[in-house]
Design a protein around this motif. Structure first.
Motif, PDB file in Angstrom:
ATOM      1  N   ASP A  25       0.846  -1.197   0.000  1.00  0.00           N
ATOM      2  CA  ASP A  25       0.000   0.000   0.000  1.00  0.00           C
ATOM      3  C   ASP A  25       0.883   1.249   0.000  1.00  0.00           C
ATOM      4  O   ASP A  25       1.824   1.366   0.786  1.00  0.00           O
ATOM      5  N   THR A  26       0.564   2.190  -0.863  1.00  0.00           N
ATOM      6  CA  THR A  26       1.356   3.406  -0.998  1.00  0.00           C
ATOM      7  C   THR A  26       1.425   4.170   0.319  1.00  0.00           C
ATOM      8  O   THR A  26       0.401   4.399   0.965  1.00  0.00           O
ATOM      9  N   GLY A  27       2.638   4.555   0.698  1.00  0.00           N
ATOM     10  CA  GLY A  27       2.816   5.353   1.904  1.00  0.00           C
ATOM     11  C   GLY A  27       2.777   4.573   3.203  1.00  0.00           C
ATOM     12  O   GLY A  27       2.806   5.174   4.276  1.00  0.00           O
ATOM     13  N   SER A  28       2.772   3.259   3.133  1.00  0.00           N
ATOM     14  CA  SER A  28       2.726   2.428   4.339  1.00  0.00           C
ATOM     15  C   SER A  28       4.141   2.053   4.777  1.00  0.00           C
ATOM     16  O   SER A  28       5.100   2.158   4.001  1.00  0.00           O
ATOM     17  N   PRO A  29       4.301   1.571   6.027  1.00  0.00           N
ATOM     18  CA  PRO A  29       5.617   1.065   6.438  1.00  0.00           C
ATOM     19  C   PRO A  29       6.119  -0.049   5.521  1.00  0.00           C
ATOM     20  O   PRO A  29       7.318  -0.129   5.235  1.00  0.00           O
ATOM     21  N   GLU A  34       9.712  -2.220   1.144  1.00  0.00           N
ATOM     22  CA  GLU A  34       9.903  -2.725  -0.212  1.00  0.00           C
ATOM     23  C   GLU A  34      10.882  -1.864  -1.003  1.00  0.00           C
ATOM     24  O   GLU A  34      11.652  -2.381  -1.825  1.00  0.00           O
ATOM     25  N   ILE A  35      10.852  -0.557  -0.780  1.00  0.00           N
ATOM     26  CA  ILE A  35      11.826   0.301  -1.463  1.00  0.00           C
ATOM     27  C   ILE A  35      13.238  -0.030  -0.978  1.00  0.00           C
ATOM     28  O   ILE A  35      14.174  -0.135  -1.780  1.00  0.00           O
ATOM     29  N   ALA A  36      13.407  -0.226   0.315  1.00  0.00           N
ATOM     30  CA  ALA A  36      14.721  -0.601   0.846  1.00  0.00           C
ATOM     31  C   ALA A  36      15.178  -1.930   0.251  1.00  0.00           C
ATOM     32  O   ALA A  36      16.349  -2.094  -0.118  1.00  0.00           O
TER      33      ALA A  36
END
Length: 385
Positions: A25-29, A34-36
């Motif tokens: 979900d966009t903007g979630s922890p 996932e970006i990391a």
């Protein structure tokens, strides 16, 4: 020499100039995690800056809170997985990347041990002290260093950080939940086996197969940092270039040579045979966002766009390269980018409620550019820095 088409492609693949395709979900922890994981590891020396760099890749108004929550929930951690410096990783990646890449930095650090009045027995003693005081909720560095001294471990200048780095290199500890604010922000020191996901070491993730782990780390580097060379990946990870070439042979069909497909001036490899590799399925995204990648943006001081490659002058004009790290002291300045290159440096002044943007521009900004840069500053994820 600045290579603007290459810089724009990297800005897009790194999620600075285009949204990354994330399942969470966009903007979630979980989005931050996932970006990391997409990067494998990203620069984390300046902790508030590292939070900001993740936050502007999330691209939401509450991104800073999401990143902080990801640390609190154990989804993100910091450690010393490679190059003897601090990186942010997804919690599930720290142990195996550290096992794969930290051997060289750990051996290098070991040579300094006698100069500090320490020996290997002190590392074992420090590990025992840590387990005694951090078994439940971890500990702060200040508390840990005080307990080292109480236990009779030499604690002259530099000893505490040497001991802690050794415990990070050997996988005993990880940096976890956040304590403090602003310049005093830090992570609690956690026992790795308790804080990191079970089975996330080399044995658990790859059955102990270092080659398979090298393939995975190389794939993540090229996906997130491409177009990039294998030599870039070797510099970034400090893994042997020969081993990376062997790993690339297994995934080569996923990538194409940027030197051949870009058709851009200056796109040829600096050294024959050292192609810039990029995922083939990234090419349509690069084409779609190429124009948007010219827009002004503010970077955190240690952003991977600057520190993720052996040669920074692809994006930093040679005349200003030395200004990026004044005195060559390892402290990188915050860059302003536009048009596929760094066009100045920026900083904030004043108290939290009244911060002002201060720009050191290479050439005078137009009124339009100045307005757009100010808008970026107004929306910048300060991360309490």
């Amino acid at each position: 020499m600045v290579n603007k088409p290459l810089a724009r492609a990297r800005l897009i693949n790194q999620g600075v100039a285009a949204p990354l395709q994330i399942a969470a979900d966009t903007g979630s922890p979980a989005h931050a995690q996932e970006i990391a994981a997409y990067f494998g590891a990203s620069q984390g020396q300046d902790f508030p800056g590292a939070i900001a760099a993740l936050a502007y890749r999330l691209g939401t108004a509450t991104a800073v809170d999401a990143v902080r929550q990801a640390f609190e929930q154990g989804l993100l951690v910091r450690g010393y997985p490679m190059r003897g410096t601090v990186f942010v990783t997804a919690a599930e990646d720290l142990a195996w990347i550290t096992e794969l890449c930290s051997g060289g930095p750990a051996r290098s650090a070991q040579t300094n041990r006698p100069r500090l009045g320490l020996d290997d027995a002190h590392i074992d003693q420090a590990a025992q002290v840590l387990h005694d005081i951090a078994v439940d909720d971890g500990t702060t560095r200040t508390e840990l260093f005080a307990c080292f001294e109480q236990d009779g471990i030499p604690m002259g200048p530099g000893c505490g950080y040497h001991l802690l780095k050794a415990l990070l290199h050997n996988g005993t500890v990880a940096y976890g939940p956040i304590v403090g604010e602003s310049a005093r922000m830090e992570n609690r020191v956690m026992i790795a086996k308790q804080w990191l996901p079970h089975g996330s070491d080399l044995e658990g993730k790859f059955n102990g197969d270092k080659h398979a782990a090298t393939v995975e780390l190389l794939r993540r580097y090229l996906d997130s940092h491409g177009p990039a060379t294998l030599r870039d990946a070797a510099w970034w990870s400090k893994l042997p270039l020969g081993k990376l070439r062997q790993a690339f042979a297994e995934i080569a069909e996923e990538y194409v040579s940027w030197n051949e497909v870009s058709g851009a001036p200056g796109s040829a490899a600096a050294v024959p045979g050292e192609e810039l590799w990029v995922r083939e399925d990234a090419l349509p995204v690069i084409a779609e966002y190429d124009k948007a990648a010219n827009k002004p943006r503010l970077l955190a001081a240690f952003d991977e766009i600057i520190l993720g490659y052996q040669d920074r002058m692809y994006i930093v004009p040679e005349a200003h390269h030395a200004d990026l790290v004044p005195g060559n002291n390892g402290v990188f300045r915050q860059a302003v980018i536009a048009g596929g290159e760094v066009i100045g440096f920026w900083k904030r002044q004043g108290p939290a409620a009244k911060r002002k943007l201060v720009i050191e521009e290479f050439k005078p900004f137009s009124a339009t550019r100045e307005k757009r840069v100010q808008a970026r500053f107004n929306a910048y994820p300060f991360a309490t820095a």
